[in-house]
Scaffold this motif. Sequence first.
Motif, mmCIF file in Angstrom:
data_model
loop_
_atom_site.group_PDB
_atom_site.id
_atom_site.type_symbol
_atom_site.label_atom_id
_atom_site.label_comp_id
_atom_site.label_asym_id
_atom_site.label_seq_id
_atom_site.Cartn_x
_atom_site.Cartn_y
_atom_site.Cartn_z
ATOM 1 N N ILE A 42 -4.474 3.364 4.999
ATOM 2 C CA ILE A 42 -5.685 2.817 4.373
ATOM 3 C C ILE A 42 -6.844 2.918 5.356
ATOM 4 N N HIS A 81 -11.413 2.126 1.186
ATOM 5 C CA HIS A 81 -11.991 0.961 0.524
ATOM 6 C C HIS A 81 -13.456 0.896 0.916
ATOM 7 N N VAL A 104 -12.199 1.351 -4.518
ATOM 8 C CA VAL A 104 -10.949 1.976 -4.108
ATOM 9 C C VAL A 104 -11.008 3.477 -4.389
ATOM 10 N N GLN A 146 -5.982 5.818 1.666
ATOM 11 C CA GLN A 146 -6.729 5.147 0.603
ATOM 12 C C GLN A 146 -7.930 4.452 1.230
ATOM 13 N N PRO A 206 -8.502 6.501 -3.983
ATOM 14 C CA PRO A 206 -7.106 6.825 -3.667
ATOM 15 C C PRO A 206 -7.002 8.060 -2.761
ATOM 16 N N PRO A 207 -5.869 8.217 -2.079
ATOM 17 C CA PRO A 207 -5.664 9.404 -1.239
ATOM 18 C C PRO A 207 -5.799 10.691 -2.057
#
Length: 397
Positions: free
Chosen positions: A270, A339, A375, A337, A377-378
Motif C-alpha cells: 500500500i 490511497h 483508493v 494500492q 488499486p494495484p
Amino acid sequence: MPLEEALERILGGARPTGATEELSLIDALGAVLAEDVISGIDVPGDDNSAMDGYAVRGEDLPGPLPISQRIAAGAVGEPLQPGTAARIFTGAPIPAGADAVVMQENCSVDQGGLLSVEGTVTTAQNIRPRGQDIAAGAVALSKGRRLRPQDLGLLASVGIARVTVFRRLKVAVLSTGDELVEPGTADLAGGQLYNSNRFTIAGLLARLGLEFVDVGIIPDDAQATAKALLRASELADCVITSGGVSVGEEDHVKAQVEQIGHIDLWKLAIKPGKPLAFGAIGDTPFIGLPGNPTSVFATFCLVARPFLLKLQGATDCRIPELTVTAGFATAKSSPRQDHVRVRLESGDEGLVARRFANQSSGVLSSVSQSDALAVVPPGVVVSEGDKVQVLLLDLLA
C-alpha cells in the motif's frame, strides 16, 4: 502483502478479551454491547397520531361533525362516539373507535364548531400503530454493536438506563526516534522534530472510545526499545508504535519484537505505509506503524482501526466506502494500492474527488485538509471522470 490478505490474517487472529463492565447510557457512546438488548415494551405503546389533526371514523366523513373531545400527547381520550370527531395532536393515543386521522390542513371548522373534511381519507391514515418501531420481546440492538448517538436514543426509548458492554481496551503507544521532542519545547535543535504522531494516534484512539496509555518517546537504542516494549505489553491490551519498523540501522522496533515476541507479517503493498509490522509480545498484540505522519494516519485507519474494533468485540469492522467521480488522473499504474488524499466537491453528477497537490508521506497538512482517501488499486490507471472508491476521513477517524 496485499491489504485484503493482510486484513484477513490480522482480523482472523483478533480475540476479544471478553471482560465486561456496566455503563450508564449517558457514558456508553462508542462502547460495544456485550449482550443483546431485548425490549420489554412496545414502542410506541399505543396506536398514536402521526400529526396534528382530527381523529375520525371513515364512515362518518365528510361531515359536518361535532368535535366531542380534545386529546393532547400524554393524555388518553374517551372512546370516539359515532358521528363525532376528536381534536388530536401528534403523539396522542388514538381513541377507541377512530380509524383515521385527518391532518388539520385538510379540515375546516365552521362558526358553529362543526368539522368538515376535504379529500379522500383511508383507513389507518396518519396512525402510527403500536409496536411500529420496536415490539416487546424484540432485539433492540445486538451484541457486538458499537453504540452511536442514535443507538443511545433507541435504547432510551425502550427504557434502558444501563448497558453491559465490553471493557474499554487499553492501548499502549510508543514513539521512537532520537529526533523527536514533545510540543511545547521552546526551540528545536538541528535535526529535531515535534512528535506529531503521538497526538494523531491518541486522537484516533479517543474516537474509537479506547484508552490511550502513553509510554513516551523511546530513544534509538536496542536495549531501551526492548525494555519499553515489554513494559507496554504488561500495561495494555495492545501495543502500537510509530517508527522503527523499516530497514534502517536505527530502526530497532521490529528486531526487538522478534527477540521478545514474534512478527507475523511485515510490509504491505500500500501507499502510503509500506513498512507496517504486526505480531505479538507475549499474549499482547503488537502493531508497528511507519514513522512518517501521513503513513501513520493511513495505516492506523486501514489496519489498526478494524483490528482494534474486533479486539474490542465489535462485529462490524468494515471500512466504509463511497463511489465518486475522479477529478484527477494518475500518470501510471503502481504495484501497490494507493490511497490518494482528496477533497470532495459538488459536481454536475455528484461528488468529485480533487487530488491534494502534495502526496508526500511527510506532509500531514494533506490529511488535515482532505476529506477522504481515494483508493487506486494495484495496476490501475485513473483518468479524470472515472469512478473511484473513497474512504471518508470523518468515518475513519
